[in-house]
Design an enzyme around this catalytic site. Structure first.
Site, PDB file in Angstrom:
ATOM      1  N   ASP A 156      35.184  23.410  44.974  1.00  0.00           N
ATOM      2  CA  ASP A 156      35.978  21.994  45.351  1.00  0.00           C
ATOM      3  C   ASP A 156      35.765  21.036  46.166  1.00  0.00           C
ATOM      4  O   ASP A 156      35.323  21.166  47.526  1.00  0.00           O
ATOM      5  CB  ASP A 156      37.331  22.725  45.611  1.00  0.00           C
ATOM      6  CG  ASP A 156      38.845  21.455  45.739  1.00  0.00           C
ATOM      7  OD1 ASP A 156      38.730  20.852  45.034  1.00  0.00           O
ATOM      8  OD2 ASP A 156      39.588  21.840  45.492  1.00  0.00           O
ATOM      9  N   ASP A 187      41.134  28.514  38.106  1.00  0.00           N
ATOM     10  CA  ASP A 187      40.919  28.885  38.921  1.00  0.00           C
ATOM     11  C   ASP A 187      42.727  29.274  39.563  1.00  0.00           C
ATOM     12  O   ASP A 187      43.606  28.410  38.863  1.00  0.00           O
ATOM     13  CB  ASP A 187      40.033  28.410  40.130  1.00  0.00           C
ATOM     14  CG  ASP A 187      40.794  27.519  40.952  1.00  0.00           C
ATOM     15  OD1 ASP A 187      41.179  26.958  41.580  1.00  0.00           O
ATOM     16  OD2 ASP A 187      40.981  26.279  40.033  1.00  0.00           O
ATOM     17  N   CYS A 214      45.136  50.346  33.581  1.00  0.00           N
ATOM     18  CA  CYS A 214      44.151  49.454  34.051  1.00  0.00           C
ATOM     19  C   CYS A 214      42.900  50.551  34.869  1.00  0.00           C
ATOM     20  O   CYS A 214      43.539  51.513  35.101  1.00  0.00           O
ATOM     21  CB  CYS A 214      44.742  49.471  35.236  1.00  0.00           C
ATOM     22  SG  CYS A 214      43.706  48.012  35.971  1.00  0.00           S
ATOM     23  N   CYS A 250      40.867  49.460  36.909  1.00  0.00           N
ATOM     24  CA  CYS A 250      40.400  49.058  38.494  1.00  0.00           C
ATOM     25  C   CYS A 250      40.647  50.246  38.877  1.00  0.00           C
ATOM     26  O   CYS A 250      41.228  51.527  38.866  1.00  0.00           O
ATOM     27  CB  CYS A 250      41.480  48.134  38.726  1.00  0.00           C
ATOM     28  SG  CYS A 250      42.965  48.447  39.332  1.00  0.00           S
ATOM     29  N   CYS A 293      43.834  51.904  40.463  1.00  0.00           N
ATOM     30  CA  CYS A 293      44.543  52.190  39.082  1.00  0.00           C
ATOM     31  C   CYS A 293      43.969  53.642  38.664  1.00  0.00           C
ATOM     32  O   CYS A 293      44.329  54.335  38.793  1.00  0.00           O
ATOM     33  CB  CYS A 293      44.901  51.886  38.281  1.00  0.00           C
ATOM     34  SG  CYS A 293      46.255  50.050  38.548  1.00  0.00           S
ATOM     35  N   HIS A 313      43.019  45.046  42.706  1.00  0.00           N
ATOM     36  CA  HIS A 313      44.249  45.201  41.363  1.00  0.00           C
ATOM     37  C   HIS A 313      43.880  43.844  40.496  1.00  0.00           C
ATOM     38  O   HIS A 313      44.005  43.314  39.596  1.00  0.00           O
ATOM     39  CB  HIS A 313      44.954  46.140  41.634  1.00  0.00           C
ATOM     40  CG  HIS A 313      46.206  46.203  40.335  1.00  0.00           C
ATOM     41  ND1 HIS A 313      45.872  46.873  38.805  1.00  0.00           N
ATOM     42  CD2 HIS A 313      47.425  46.273  40.207  1.00  0.00           C
ATOM     43  CE1 HIS A 313      47.270  46.714  38.726  1.00  0.00           C
ATOM     44  NE2 HIS A 313      47.498  45.551  38.499  1.00  0.00           N
TER      45      HIS A 313
END
Length: 390
Positions: free
Chosen positions: A92, A272, A310, A312, A315, A354
């Protein structure tokens, strides 16, 4: 360098599937970019980002200029070497951060005079200096310095006249950014930023002027700055699909999973937002079936994972097998509730993993659906599931 290949378009919306070639690799779009303001995505190692499928991350010109400073970053050959990230980086320009300083800054035609939030030093940021800083950072995608048009000015809705002045200054700064970027022989890609507040006619003028400057890519800025959701959706419906089809389109700072789906439907390629990481640190988790507040007492003894579908690490554990497929290696809601109540740093680390995995996997599902010609069905299903609630 930048090359954008448009691979497929959705007949039911403005959604599109693409591949974006940058200096540090090829990224598949639509995509979500985790935010690493100070050269790190808070609480997540670069290895974890690789494992969860992050293709490109953000850094921030303003904050990295403040700390550690350009002398340090030059010593590492730029931001990639400093933070040990070998994939693309977008930075940015610093415009939003300067805007957020409020009374601590003064905007003039030349640039922005402000007091450093770190030590109070008087500093000045111009379009030229922003380009110089981002060249030192070595970011694959560089953003022009713009003035972020506020939704409200002095407690009142920003008028069309005020929004026009801001938009026209951003256009002048875009020309200066482009001239300096070219003078520096920066080999990467500079994006222009469409401004205009909530006024569609101003957005159209900004868009037309930026397209005439022939930037390699374009962003839609000045949304998610305090406006009501319906206003943001109106701008989102107006602007992205009017940008050149053969160049990447980036919607800055947006937003919820529902916002991402809507943005994709309106032709956005890149997103984003700090929401997945910030919300994770504050105990709000995104799941397929709505948002979950891990601090609620009802999770004190709950043996379920955050999201049974999930894969991830939080999880599903190291195996990556979700609970609804027979896996039982992940962490329970009770454990994450306990970590949060005790202030243990592992808690926000796991919840951040997560939330980022959820966002990155959402965009992976979107890309797969676009490849298969099933985006409309996926969009309807995901919206219905999220509306059900946990």
């Amino acid at each position: 360098m930048l090359q954008f290949d448009l691979l497929k378009t959705d007949p039911t919306s403005h959604a599109r599937r693409g591949a974006l070639t940058l200096g540090h690799g090829v990224v598949q779009t639509p995509l979500f970019m985790p935010v690493g303001t100070y050269g790190t995505v808070k609480g997540v190692t670069p290895r974890s980002l690789h494992e969860m499928g992050a293709q490109i991350i953000l850094g921030n010109t303003f904050h990295l200029w403040m700390r550690p400073g350009l002398d340090v970053l030059q010593g590492f050959g730029g931001l990639h070497g400093f933070e040990k990230w070998d994939k693309p980086i977008l930075t940015d320009s610093g415009g939003f951060q300067v805007w957020s300083l409020g009374a601590m800054r003064r905007i003039t035609e030349e640039g922005v005079h402000f007091a450093s939030p770190v030590n109070g030093d008087r500093l000045f940021l111009s379009p030229e200096l922003s380009m110089q800083i981002q060249t030192v950072l070595g970011s694959d995608v560089v953003m022009q310095l713009d003035e972020c048009t506020p939704y409200e000015t002095r407690g009142q809705l920003t008028t069309e006249g005020e929004a026009r002045q801001s938009m026209e200054m951003s256009l002048r700064w875009a020309r200066r950014s482009q001239a300096e970027f070219q003078r520096l022989n920066n080999p990467n890609a500079l994006f222009g930023i469409v401004q205009g507040g909530m006024y569609e006619n101003l957005r159209a003028e900004s868009l037309a002027a930026l397209v005439a400057m022939d930037f390699p890519g374009y962003a839609v800025g000045g949304v998610s700055v305090g406006e009501p959701k319906e206003e943001m959706l109106r701008v989102m419906a107006h602007t992205p699909h009017r940008l050149p089809a053969h160049k990447p389109r980036y919607l800055m700072g947006v937003g919820t999973p529902e916002d991402l789906l809507e943005g994709v439907a309106q032709g956005v390629d890149m997103f984003d937002c700090v929401m997945p990481t910030r919300n994770a640190r504050n105990g709000t988790l995104f799941t397929r079936f709505g948002d979950l507040k891990i601090r609620n007492a009802r999770h004190r003894a709950d043996q379920q994972p955050l999201d049974s579908s999930c894969s991830c690490y939080a999880c599903a554990g190291p195996s990556g097998v979700p609970w609804d497929q027979g896996g039982r290696e992940g962490f329970s809601r009770a454990y994450l509730h306990h970590l949060d109540r005790c202030g243990e740093m592992l808690g926000p680390m796991l919840t951040t993993v997560h939330n980022l995995h959820y966002y990155l996997n959402l965009m992976r599902e979107v890309r797969d659906a676009l490849d298969a010609g099933e985006f409309a069905q996926l969009r309807a299903r995901l919206r219905a599931e999220r509306a059900r609630g946990v």
